[in-house]
Design a protein around this motif. Sequence first.
Motif, PDB file in Angstrom:
ATOM      1  N   ASP A 272       0.829  -1.213   0.000  1.00 57.38           N
ATOM      2  CA  ASP A 272       0.000   0.000   0.000  1.00 57.38           C
ATOM      3  C   ASP A 272       0.860   1.259   0.000  1.00 57.38           C
ATOM      4  OD1 ASP A 272      -2.280  -1.555   0.081  1.00 57.38           O
ATOM      5  OD2 ASP A 272      -2.555  -1.389   2.249  1.00 57.38           O
ATOM      6  N   LEU A 273       2.016   1.171   0.655  1.00 58.95           N
ATOM      7  CA  LEU A 273       2.926   2.318   0.740  1.00 58.95           C
ATOM      8  C   LEU A 273       3.965   2.318  -0.380  1.00 58.95           C
ATOM      9  CD1 LEU A 273       3.524   2.242   4.601  1.00 58.95           C
ATOM     10  CD2 LEU A 273       2.193   3.937   3.341  1.00 58.95           C
ATOM     11  N   GLU A 274       3.881   1.316  -1.254  1.00 63.97           N
ATOM     12  CA  GLU A 274       4.787   1.181  -2.396  1.00 63.97           C
ATOM     13  C   GLU A 274       6.246   1.102  -1.936  1.00 63.97           C
ATOM     14  OE1 GLU A 274       3.811   4.479  -4.888  1.00 63.97           O
ATOM     15  OE2 GLU A 274       1.878   3.653  -5.480  1.00 63.97           O
ATOM     16  N   ILE A 275       6.480   0.258  -0.921  1.00 65.14           N
ATOM     17  CA  ILE A 275       7.814   0.104  -0.345  1.00 65.14           C
ATOM     18  C   ILE A 275       8.329  -1.306  -0.597  1.00 65.14           C
ATOM     19  CG2 ILE A 275       9.102  -0.031   1.825  1.00 65.14           C
ATOM     20  CD1 ILE A 275       7.317   2.202   2.885  1.00 65.14           C
ATOM     21  N   ASP A 276       9.509  -1.380  -1.169  1.00 64.60           N
ATOM     22  CA  ASP A 276      10.206  -2.655  -1.332  1.00 64.60           C
ATOM     23  C   ASP A 276      11.248  -2.718  -0.211  1.00 64.60           C
ATOM     24  OD1 ASP A 276      11.369  -5.000  -2.163  1.00 64.60           O
ATOM     25  OD2 ASP A 276      12.510  -4.080  -3.802  1.00 64.60           O
ATOM     26  N   LEU A 277      10.885  -3.317   0.898  1.00 65.21           N
ATOM     27  CA  LEU A 277      11.711  -3.274   2.100  1.00 65.21           C
ATOM     28  C   LEU A 277      12.923  -4.196   1.957  1.00 65.21           C
ATOM     29  CD1 LEU A 277      11.652  -1.919   4.916  1.00 65.21           C
ATOM     30  CD2 LEU A 277      10.600  -4.021   5.778  1.00 65.21           C
ATOM     31  N   GLN A 278      14.095  -3.643   2.214  1.00 67.10           N
ATOM     32  CA  GLN A 278      15.330  -4.415   2.165  1.00 67.10           C
ATOM     33  C   GLN A 278      15.826  -4.676   3.578  1.00 67.10           C
ATOM     34  OE1 GLN A 278      16.533  -5.540  -0.885  1.00 67.10           O
ATOM     35  NE2 GLN A 278      14.584  -4.645  -1.552  1.00 67.10           N
ATOM     36  N   VAL A 279      16.032  -5.934   3.914  1.00 66.50           N
ATOM     37  CA  VAL A 279      16.504  -6.302   5.242  1.00 66.50           C
ATOM     38  C   VAL A 279      17.989  -5.970   5.356  1.00 66.50           C
ATOM     39  CG1 VAL A 279      16.836  -8.183   6.892  1.00 66.50           C
ATOM     40  CG2 VAL A 279      14.801  -8.133   5.420  1.00 66.50           C
ATOM     41  N   PRO A 280      18.393  -5.184   6.381  1.00 65.03           N
ATOM     42  CA  PRO A 280      19.813  -4.838   6.516  1.00 65.03           C
ATOM     43  C   PRO A 280      20.664  -6.064   6.827  1.00 65.03           C
ATOM     44  CG  PRO A 280      18.552  -4.062   8.416  1.00 65.03           C
ATOM     45  CD  PRO A 280      17.552  -4.543   7.410  1.00 65.03           C
ATOM     46  N   LYS A 281      21.878  -6.041   6.300  1.00 69.70           N
ATOM     47  CA  LYS A 281      22.811  -7.146   6.531  1.00 69.70           C
ATOM     48  C   LYS A 281      23.623  -6.879   7.797  1.00 69.70           C
ATOM     49  CE  LYS A 281      23.299  -8.048   1.573  1.00 69.70           C
ATOM     50  NZ  LYS A 281      24.235  -8.035   0.407  1.00 69.70           N
ATOM     51  N   THR A 282      23.851  -7.948   8.551  1.00 68.42           N
ATOM     52  CA  THR A 282      24.675  -7.845   9.757  1.00 68.42           C
ATOM     53  C   THR A 282      25.984  -8.589   9.537  1.00 68.42           C
ATOM     54  OG1 THR A 282      23.628  -9.810  10.723  1.00 68.42           O
ATOM     55  CG2 THR A 282      22.639  -7.672  11.230  1.00 68.42           C
ATOM     56  N   PRO A 283      27.040  -8.224  10.248  1.00 69.97           N
ATOM     57  CA  PRO A 283      27.118  -7.144  11.237  1.00 69.97           C
ATOM     58  C   PRO A 283      27.203  -5.772  10.586  1.00 69.97           C
ATOM     59  CG  PRO A 283      29.270  -8.160  10.987  1.00 69.97           C
ATOM     60  CD  PRO A 283      28.328  -8.967  10.143  1.00 69.97           C
ATOM     61  N   PHE A 284      26.763  -4.730  11.310  1.00 69.95           N
ATOM     62  CA  PHE A 284      26.862  -3.371  10.813  1.00 69.95           C
ATOM     63  C   PHE A 284      28.304  -2.884  10.940  1.00 69.95           C
ATOM     64  CE2 PHE A 284      22.229  -2.407  12.325  1.00 69.95           C
ATOM     65  CZ  PHE A 284      21.740  -3.300  11.376  1.00 69.95           C
ATOM     66  N   LEU A 285      28.690  -1.997  10.024  1.00 60.26           N
ATOM     67  CA  LEU A 285      30.003  -1.365  10.097  1.00 60.26           C
ATOM     68  C   LEU A 285      30.149  -0.605  11.416  1.00 60.26           C
ATOM     69  CD1 LEU A 285      32.647  -0.452   8.567  1.00 60.26           C
ATOM     70  CD2 LEU A 285      31.349   1.592   7.917  1.00 60.26           C
ATOM     71  N   LYS A 286      31.308  -0.703  12.037  1.00 61.43           N
ATOM     72  CA  LYS A 286      31.606   0.032  13.272  1.00 61.43           C
ATOM     73  C   LYS A 286      32.686   1.062  12.968  1.00 61.43           C
ATOM     74  CE  LYS A 286      30.104  -3.788  16.157  1.00 61.43           C
ATOM     75  NZ  LYS A 286      29.556  -4.548  15.004  1.00 61.43           N
ATOM     76  N   LEU A 287      32.294   2.321  12.977  1.00 62.55           N
ATOM     77  CA  LEU A 287      33.163   3.430  12.585  1.00 62.55           C
ATOM     78  C   LEU A 287      33.578   4.219  13.822  1.00 62.55           C
ATOM     79  CD1 LEU A 287      34.172   5.066  10.007  1.00 62.55           C
ATOM     80  CD2 LEU A 287      32.136   6.490  10.369  1.00 62.55           C
ATOM     81  N   PRO A 288      34.862   4.292  14.150  1.00 63.91           N
ATOM     82  CA  PRO A 288      35.285   5.089  15.304  1.00 63.91           C
ATOM     83  C   PRO A 288      34.927   6.561  15.124  1.00 63.91           C
ATOM     84  CG  PRO A 288      37.039   3.597  14.622  1.00 63.91           C
ATOM     85  CD  PRO A 288      35.982   3.544  13.552  1.00 63.91           C
TER      86      PRO A 288
END
Length: 443
Positions: A272-288
Amino acid sequence: MSLAELRTHYSTQVNPEEIGDEKVSLAGWVHEVRDLGGICFVVLRDRDGRAQVTLVKKKIDRELFNFARKLIRESIISVTGTVKPEAKAPNGYELIPETIELLNEAESPLPMDTTGKVDAELDTRLDSRYMDLRREKSHAVFRIRHEVLNAVRTFLSNNGFLETSTPKVVATATEGGTALFPITYFDREAFLNQSPQLFKQILMSGGMDRVFEIGPIFRAEEHDTRRHLNEATSIDIEASFMDHFDVMEILEEMVAFVYTEVKKNAAQFLEDLEIDLQVPKTPFLKLPYSEAIEIVNANTDEKLTWGDDLSTLAEHTIGQHVFDKTGEEHYFIIDWPSEIKPFYALPYENDPEISKSFDMMHRTMELSSGAQRVHQHDLLKTRIENQGLDPDGFEFYLKTFRYGMPPHAGWGIGCERLVMTMLGAENIRDVVLFPRDRKRLSP
């Protein structure tokens, strides 16, 4: 007829092949009436979707036909009849009515259009939120929000966390500062709580080990932006015998789980919202933090130094840099300066200027902050003093650290921001039912 008999099914529960000649009753709002002379279509809308009620003049009682064609949009009706397969109709069937009962007639004109054919400004929608929620897209947002919170509870419960509730009226500011709503509490002053932080830590001293809470928080900040509210819903955890990396892993896995569950359980509302949801990949980048500052300085006119907080421009610049590098929208900024993090964030022993803290970011904004906590009484008291706060005002909290406080860590994430970034909403007010900001206190 009892009220329960006014509806036997929701619109999406009707399957013509299973029902056959069985009578069906649907109840809801008159979404639209299309009178074509010899045939009249009434589109009924309920919580789950729409159904087409079809009346052919030559085949149906004339009084019923004339009654149907004069129905006013958004009136409440109950329709009883038989169903026939119809591929072009919503949900693949049409309802041939035997009776149409008008339960409550709507006034005309309506405060705003509910069909989606005429746009309305955000303020108009919020002033008439009861009508706005009848719009397909607005309704979809809050069905998805439900799935988000349901997934959060499922994930944390399955990982050994206990759901708790902590006070929202408190005697002391959670994090110090002035962003507080004072209230009169009988004969003394109290405040609306900024965060469940201190109480979560007390529960660690109590041996509850892993806890979470979903509840309101209040910040008396005079922001007037698309991403700030003065009352928001926070999802918080605290866990004993864990450090900041442990709880970062829980956070990123929870976010990925939430996306997966929403994609599975709310597919129709995403459509209904015209969204193609993409599941984020883990692990996330850890940036100091130090590298984040370098990215900003190299790509903008801002020149940040150690201890500076990140502006909106800085967040967008870093987020775009990470996205270009990884293709992912979520990442962590870690190892923040101790001086700009709350007193309960634990500094590194070998470098006290850096804290074991993190922010989880989306490409467009901060979603969460967390840290390993100070669990030693004397260090915590010193940290409170160093931030210009009076330890006596925190005695109820400090004393719990004298009698065996385990090392622990935790985080809080804003529900509204999580949903907002998930759906790509332009304004955070689109994902909260009744927003509270600097200007809006009603409805």
